[in-house]
Design a protein around this motif. Structure first.
Motif, mmCIF file in Angstrom:
data_model
loop_
_atom_site.group_PDB
_atom_site.id
_atom_site.type_symbol
_atom_site.label_atom_id
_atom_site.label_comp_id
_atom_site.label_asym_id
_atom_site.label_seq_id
_atom_site.Cartn_x
_atom_site.Cartn_y
_atom_site.Cartn_z
ATOM 1 N N GLN A 126 0.831 -1.207 0.000
ATOM 2 C CA GLN A 126 0.000 0.000 0.000
ATOM 3 C C GLN A 126 0.864 1.255 0.000
ATOM 4 O OE1 GLN A 126 -2.148 -1.142 3.557
ATOM 5 N NE2 GLN A 126 -4.078 -1.282 2.408
ATOM 6 N N ILE A 127 1.916 1.248 0.782
ATOM 7 C CA ILE A 127 2.829 2.393 0.816
ATOM 8 C C ILE A 127 3.449 2.607 -0.557
ATOM 9 C CG2 ILE A 127 5.015 3.245 1.766
ATOM 10 C CD1 ILE A 127 4.223 1.802 4.382
ATOM 11 N N SER A 128 3.859 1.532 -1.192
ATOM 12 C CA SER A 128 4.462 1.620 -2.520
ATOM 13 C C SER A 128 3.476 2.173 -3.549
ATOM 14 C CB SER A 128 4.960 0.242 -2.954
ATOM 15 O OG SER A 128 5.556 0.322 -4.215
ATOM 16 N N GLN A 129 2.235 1.749 -3.471
ATOM 17 C CA GLN A 129 1.219 2.243 -4.401
ATOM 18 C C GLN A 129 0.973 3.735 -4.204
ATOM 19 O OE1 GLN A 129 -2.014 -0.407 -3.544
ATOM 20 N NE2 GLN A 129 -1.383 -1.898 -5.091
ATOM 21 N N ILE A 130 0.890 4.173 -2.967
ATOM 22 C CA ILE A 130 0.699 5.600 -2.677
ATOM 23 C C ILE A 130 1.896 6.399 -3.195
ATOM 24 C CG2 ILE A 130 0.574 7.319 -0.829
ATOM 25 C CD1 ILE A 130 -1.030 5.176 0.781
ATOM 26 N N PHE A 131 3.091 5.892 -2.939
ATOM 27 C CA PHE A 131 4.298 6.578 -3.393
ATOM 28 C C PHE A 131 4.321 6.685 -4.915
ATOM 29 C CE2 PHE A 131 8.700 6.597 -4.824
ATOM 30 C CZ PHE A 131 9.179 7.703 -4.144
ATOM 31 N N SER A 132 3.988 5.606 -5.595
ATOM 32 C CA SER A 132 4.004 5.595 -7.060
ATOM 33 C C SER A 132 3.028 6.605 -7.649
ATOM 34 C CB SER A 132 3.685 4.194 -7.586
ATOM 35 O OG SER A 132 4.692 3.292 -7.201
ATOM 36 N N LYS A 133 1.914 6.825 -6.972
ATOM 37 C CA LYS A 133 0.929 7.798 -7.454
ATOM 38 C C LYS A 133 1.412 9.233 -7.236
ATOM 39 C CE LYS A 133 -3.051 4.811 -6.735
ATOM 40 N NZ LYS A 133 -4.246 4.559 -5.926
ATOM 41 N N GLN A 134 2.199 9.457 -6.196
ATOM 42 C CA GLN A 134 2.650 10.802 -5.854
ATOM 43 C C GLN A 134 3.944 11.211 -6.552
ATOM 44 O OE1 GLN A 134 0.788 12.880 -3.969
ATOM 45 N NE2 GLN A 134 -0.713 11.243 -3.967
ATOM 46 N N PHE A 135 4.740 10.245 -6.941
ATOM 47 C CA PHE A 135 6.045 10.523 -7.530
ATOM 48 C C PHE A 135 6.005 10.222 -9.026
ATOM 49 C CE2 PHE A 135 10.494 9.644 -8.500
ATOM 50 C CZ PHE A 135 11.101 10.736 -7.916
ATOM 51 N N PRO A 136 6.534 11.092 -9.874
ATOM 52 C CA PRO A 136 6.437 10.912 -11.338
ATOM 53 C C PRO A 136 7.410 9.857 -11.874
ATOM 54 C CG PRO A 136 7.685 12.880 -10.848
ATOM 55 C CD PRO A 136 7.207 12.333 -9.523
ATOM 56 N N LEU A 137 7.190 8.604 -11.489
ATOM 57 C CA LEU A 137 8.099 7.542 -11.916
ATOM 58 C C LEU A 137 8.072 7.325 -13.426
ATOM 59 C CD1 LEU A 137 7.594 4.958 -9.057
ATOM 60 C CD2 LEU A 137 9.618 6.330 -9.513
ATOM 61 N N ASP A 138 6.929 7.513 -14.053
ATOM 62 C CA ASP A 138 6.856 7.338 -15.507
ATOM 63 C C ASP A 138 7.740 8.357 -16.217
ATOM 64 O OD1 ASP A 138 5.152 5.152 -15.367
ATOM 65 O OD2 ASP A 138 3.358 6.402 -15.437
ATOM 66 N N GLU A 139 7.697 9.604 -15.762
ATOM 67 C CA GLU A 139 8.535 10.644 -16.362
ATOM 68 C C GLU A 139 10.015 10.357 -16.120
ATOM 69 O OE1 GLU A 139 7.343 14.600 -15.221
ATOM 70 O OE2 GLU A 139 5.230 14.000 -15.257
#
Length: 89
Positions: free
Chosen positions: A5-18
């Protein structure tokens, strides 16, 4: 809260795709101003998309903490290279 869950929240907040688009062979990307385990979470997600990654830290202690964090996050193939002048045996 679970690690997933923490990882999912982080992935949504941080522009990993960019950031992922910036990672091309031979390209140097500098990440700064991460707090706590945020750098480890980002690197774990990036490592799943782009292997291999080389990470250089500003000091030995940060390198050891990063390796420990990555292992805790399930990254099994992280390696730590001690600073120059340290004998391996």
């Amino acid at each position: 809260m679970s690690l997933k869950q923490i990882s999912q929240i982080f992935s949504k907040q941080f522009p990993l795709d960019e950031l992922s688009k910036l990672l091309t062979p031979g390209k140097v990307v500098r990440l700064q101003q991460f707090v706590g385990a945020a750098a480890s979470l980002a690197l774990r997600d990036l490592a799943e998309r782009h292997l291999p990654l080389i990470v250089i830290t500003s000091d030995n202690e940060r390198a050891q903490f990063l390796k420990s964090d990555l292992e805790t996050l399930g990254v099994e193939n992280s390696l730590y290279f001690p600073p120059g002048g340290t004998k391996p045996y």
